[in-house]
Scaffold this motif. Structure first.
Motif, PDB file in Angstrom:
ATOM      1  N   ARG A 188       0.850  -1.184   0.000  1.00  0.00           N
ATOM      2  CA  ARG A 188       0.000   0.000   0.000  1.00  0.00           C
ATOM      3  C   ARG A 188       0.888   1.237   0.000  1.00  0.00           C
ATOM      4  O   ARG A 188       1.894   1.302   0.709  1.00  0.00           O
ATOM      5  N   GLU A 189       0.512   2.239  -0.812  1.00  0.00           N
ATOM      6  CA  GLU A 189       1.316   3.445  -0.926  1.00  0.00           C
ATOM      7  C   GLU A 189       0.445   4.683  -0.838  1.00  0.00           C
ATOM      8  O   GLU A 189      -0.731   4.671  -1.213  1.00  0.00           O
ATOM      9  N   LEU A 190       1.044   5.764  -0.368  1.00  0.00           N
ATOM     10  CA  LEU A 190       0.345   7.043  -0.293  1.00  0.00           C
ATOM     11  C   LEU A 190       0.136   7.601  -1.693  1.00  0.00           C
ATOM     12  O   LEU A 190       1.060   7.630  -2.501  1.00  0.00           O
ATOM     13  N   VAL A 191      -1.078   8.065  -1.950  1.00  0.00           N
ATOM     14  CA  VAL A 191      -1.376   8.743  -3.205  1.00  0.00           C
ATOM     15  C   VAL A 191      -1.393  10.254  -2.981  1.00  0.00           C
ATOM     16  O   VAL A 191      -0.717  11.016  -3.664  1.00  0.00           O
ATOM     17  N   ALA A 192      -2.191  10.682  -2.007  1.00  0.00           N
ATOM     18  CA  ALA A 192      -2.297  12.108  -1.727  1.00  0.00           C
ATOM     19  C   ALA A 192      -2.852  12.290  -0.325  1.00  0.00           C
ATOM     20  O   ALA A 192      -3.583  11.433   0.183  1.00  0.00           O
ATOM     21  N   ARG A 193      -2.498  13.438   0.285  1.00  0.00           N
ATOM     22  CA  ARG A 193      -2.931  13.716   1.646  1.00  0.00           C
ATOM     23  C   ARG A 193      -3.246  15.195   1.764  1.00  0.00           C
ATOM     24  O   ARG A 193      -2.620  16.024   1.078  1.00  0.00           O
ATOM     25  N   ILE A 194      -4.198  15.529   2.624  1.00  0.00           N
ATOM     26  CA  ILE A 194      -4.585  16.924   2.809  1.00  0.00           C
ATOM     27  C   ILE A 194      -4.833  17.176   4.285  1.00  0.00           C
ATOM     28  O   ILE A 194      -5.483  16.375   4.970  1.00  0.00           O
ATOM     29  N   THR A 195      -4.307  18.289   4.787  1.00  0.00           N
ATOM     30  CA  THR A 195      -4.497  18.636   6.194  1.00  0.00           C
ATOM     31  C   THR A 195      -5.837  19.346   6.380  1.00  0.00           C
ATOM     32  O   THR A 195      -6.508  19.721   5.409  1.00  0.00           O
ATOM     33  N   SER A 196      -6.189  19.558   7.626  1.00  0.00           N
ATOM     34  CA  SER A 196      -7.438  20.270   7.904  1.00  0.00           C
ATOM     35  C   SER A 196      -7.384  21.706   7.393  1.00  0.00           C
ATOM     36  O   SER A 196      -8.424  22.293   7.078  1.00  0.00           O
ATOM     37  N   GLY A 197      -6.181  22.245   7.261  1.00  0.00           N
ATOM     38  CA  GLY A 197      -6.018  23.598   6.749  1.00  0.00           C
ATOM     39  C   GLY A 197      -5.942  23.694   5.243  1.00  0.00           C
ATOM     40  O   GLY A 197      -5.885  24.797   4.685  1.00  0.00           O
TER      41      GLY A 197
ATOM     42  N   ALA B  96       1.895  12.053  -4.214  1.00  0.00           N
ATOM     43  CA  ALA B  96       2.977  11.179  -4.656  1.00  0.00           C
ATOM     44  C   ALA B  96       3.491  11.661  -6.010  1.00  0.00           C
ATOM     45  O   ALA B  96       2.728  12.198  -6.824  1.00  0.00           O
ATOM     46  N   ASP B  97       4.771  11.469  -6.256  1.00  0.00           N
ATOM     47  CA  ASP B  97       5.361  11.918  -7.523  1.00  0.00           C
ATOM     48  C   ASP B  97       4.656  11.293  -8.722  1.00  0.00           C
ATOM     49  O   ASP B  97       4.509  11.937  -9.763  1.00  0.00           O
ATOM     50  N   SER B  98       4.203  10.059  -8.573  1.00  0.00           N
ATOM     51  CA  SER B  98       3.597   9.337  -9.694  1.00  0.00           C
ATOM     52  C   SER B  98       2.258   9.924 -10.135  1.00  0.00           C
ATOM     53  O   SER B  98       1.789   9.615 -11.228  1.00  0.00           O
ATOM     54  N   VAL B  99       1.639  10.763  -9.293  1.00  0.00           N
ATOM     55  CA  VAL B  99       0.331  11.306  -9.638  1.00  0.00           C
ATOM     56  C   VAL B  99       0.336  12.831  -9.760  1.00  0.00           C
ATOM     57  O   VAL B  99      -0.700  13.430 -10.061  1.00  0.00           O
ATOM     58  N   LYS B 100       1.457  13.460  -9.526  1.00  0.00           N
ATOM     59  CA  LYS B 100       1.522  14.918  -9.607  1.00  0.00           C
ATOM     60  C   LYS B 100       1.135  15.397 -11.003  1.00  0.00           C
ATOM     61  O   LYS B 100       1.567  14.846 -12.003  1.00  0.00           O
ATOM     62  N   GLY B 101       0.289  16.414 -11.019  1.00  0.00           N
ATOM     63  CA  GLY B 101      -0.183  16.955 -12.290  1.00  0.00           C
ATOM     64  C   GLY B 101      -1.376  16.226 -12.855  1.00  0.00           C
ATOM     65  O   GLY B 101      -1.982  16.691 -13.835  1.00  0.00           O
ATOM     66  N   ARG B 102      -1.749  15.089 -12.266  1.00  0.00           N
ATOM     67  CA  ARG B 102      -2.887  14.315 -12.758  1.00  0.00           C
ATOM     68  C   ARG B 102      -4.004  14.174 -11.715  1.00  0.00           C
ATOM     69  O   ARG B 102      -5.177  14.198 -12.062  1.00  0.00           O
ATOM     70  N   PHE B 103      -3.628  14.009 -10.458  1.00  0.00           N
ATOM     71  CA  PHE B 103      -4.602  13.803  -9.389  1.00  0.00           C
ATOM     72  C   PHE B 103      -4.661  15.047  -8.499  1.00  0.00           C
ATOM     73  O   PHE B 103      -3.624  15.665  -8.232  1.00  0.00           O
TER      74      PHE B 103
ATOM     75  N   LYS C  64     -18.738  18.541   5.491  1.00  0.00           N
ATOM     76  CA  LYS C  64     -19.324  17.232   5.192  1.00  0.00           C
ATOM     77  C   LYS C  64     -18.434  16.074   5.630  1.00  0.00           C
ATOM     78  O   LYS C  64     -18.761  14.914   5.371  1.00  0.00           O
ATOM     79  N   ASN C  65     -17.298  16.386   6.256  1.00  0.00           N
ATOM     80  CA  ASN C  65     -16.343  15.330   6.664  1.00  0.00           C
ATOM     81  C   ASN C  65     -16.008  14.419   5.483  1.00  0.00           C
ATOM     82  O   ASN C  65     -15.939  13.198   5.626  1.00  0.00           O
ATOM     83  N   THR C  66     -15.778  15.023   4.337  1.00  0.00           N
ATOM     84  CA  THR C  66     -15.585  14.268   3.104  1.00  0.00           C
ATOM     85  C   THR C  66     -14.301  14.711   2.412  1.00  0.00           C
ATOM     86  O   THR C  66     -13.993  15.901   2.365  1.00  0.00           O
ATOM     87  N   VAL C  67     -13.596  13.726   1.884  1.00  0.00           N
ATOM     88  CA  VAL C  67     -12.398  13.988   1.091  1.00  0.00           C
ATOM     89  C   VAL C  67     -12.619  13.418  -0.303  1.00  0.00           C
ATOM     90  O   VAL C  67     -13.288  12.394  -0.467  1.00  0.00           O
ATOM     91  N   TYR C  68     -12.068  14.114  -1.285  1.00  0.00           N
ATOM     92  CA  TYR C  68     -12.242  13.727  -2.679  1.00  0.00           C
ATOM     93  C   TYR C  68     -10.880  13.503  -3.338  1.00  0.00           C
ATOM     94  O   TYR C  68      -9.861  14.064  -2.908  1.00  0.00           O
ATOM     95  N   LEU C  69     -10.876  12.706  -4.386  1.00  0.00           N
ATOM     96  CA  LEU C  69      -9.685  12.537  -5.208  1.00  0.00           C
ATOM     97  C   LEU C  69     -10.125  12.589  -6.667  1.00  0.00           C
ATOM     98  O   LEU C  69     -10.775  11.667  -7.157  1.00  0.00           O
ATOM     99  N   GLN C  70      -9.795  13.682  -7.322  1.00  0.00           N
ATOM    100  CA  GLN C  70     -10.064  13.813  -8.750  1.00  0.00           C
ATOM    101  C   GLN C  70      -8.882  13.233  -9.499  1.00  0.00           C
ATOM    102  O   GLN C  70      -7.754  13.699  -9.334  1.00  0.00           O
ATOM    103  N   MET C  71      -9.146  12.224 -10.308  1.00  0.00           N
ATOM    104  CA  MET C  71      -8.088  11.522 -11.024  1.00  0.00           C
ATOM    105  C   MET C  71      -8.288  11.724 -12.526  1.00  0.00           C
ATOM    106  O   MET C  71      -9.292  11.291 -13.088  1.00  0.00           O
ATOM    107  N   ASN C  72      -7.334  12.400 -13.141  1.00  0.00           N
ATOM    108  CA  ASN C  72      -7.370  12.667 -14.584  1.00  0.00           C
ATOM    109  C   ASN C  72      -6.207  11.965 -15.271  1.00  0.00           C
ATOM    110  O   ASN C  72      -5.236  11.564 -14.612  1.00  0.00           O
ATOM    111  N   SER C  73      -6.305  11.842 -16.571  1.00  0.00           N
ATOM    112  CA  SER C  73      -5.231  11.218 -17.369  1.00  0.00           C
ATOM    113  C   SER C  73      -4.806   9.882 -16.765  1.00  0.00           C
ATOM    114  O   SER C  73      -3.612   9.615 -16.583  1.00  0.00           O
ATOM    115  N   LEU C  74      -5.778   9.063 -16.460  1.00  0.00           N
ATOM    116  CA  LEU C  74      -5.493   7.793 -15.796  1.00  0.00           C
ATOM    117  C   LEU C  74      -4.685   6.864 -16.692  1.00  0.00           C
ATOM    118  O   LEU C  74      -4.846   6.853 -17.919  1.00  0.00           O
ATOM    119  N   LYS C  75      -3.816   6.100 -16.047  1.00  0.00           N
ATOM    120  CA  LYS C  75      -2.932   5.153 -16.722  1.00  0.00           C
ATOM    121  C   LYS C  75      -3.218   3.747 -16.204  1.00  0.00           C
ATOM    122  O   LYS C  75      -3.680   3.585 -15.065  1.00  0.00           O
TER     123      LYS C  75
END
Length: 118
Positions: free
Chosen positions: A45-54, A60-67, A75-86
């Motif tokens: 398991r690897e980190l894709v992306a993380r966001i603080t409360s602020g 991750a380098d592998s998703v920079k510019g795409r995710f 809403k206590n909700t987090v989203y991940l928009q994934m573009n240019s999927l490989k």
């Protein structure tokens, strides 16, 4: 009890887009960092992306510019928009959050499968 429920996974062709959502519910007093991890077959398991409360983010380098990770604190909700999927983005995507119930603790969702066809 705290639950993290992911949604939005599915099958998409290479170059396509998906948006994942993860909603936290339960006896939540506060949420600190929220993030997305992924695990491909036979890999750790690897980190894709993380966001603080602020709103500070880390990708991750592998998703920079795409995710893009974002959150709606109301809403206590987090989203991940994934573009240019490989095809190499194919994995089970897990939501993770640092949540204050009685103490601070990390919670995980059950995961949502993203499959990218070539």
């Amino acid at each position: 009890q705290v639950q993290l429920v992911e949604s939005g996974g599915g099958l998409v062709q290479a170059g396509g887009s998906l948006r994942l959502s993860c909603a936290a519910s339960g006896n939540i007093r506060s949420i600190n960092a929220m993030g997305w991890y992924r695990q491909a077959p036979g890999k750790q398991r690897e980190l894709v992306a993380r966001i603080t409360s602020g709103g500070s983010t880390e990708n991750a380098d592998s998703v920079k510019g795409r995710f893009t990770i974002s959150r709606d604190n109301a809403k206590n909700t987090v989203y991940l928009q994934m573009n240019s999927l490989k095809p190499e983005d194919t994995a089970v995507y897990y939501c993770n959050a640092l949540i204050l119930v009685n103490n601070w603790a990390y919670f995980w969702g059950k995961g949502t499968l993203v499959t990218v066809s070539s």
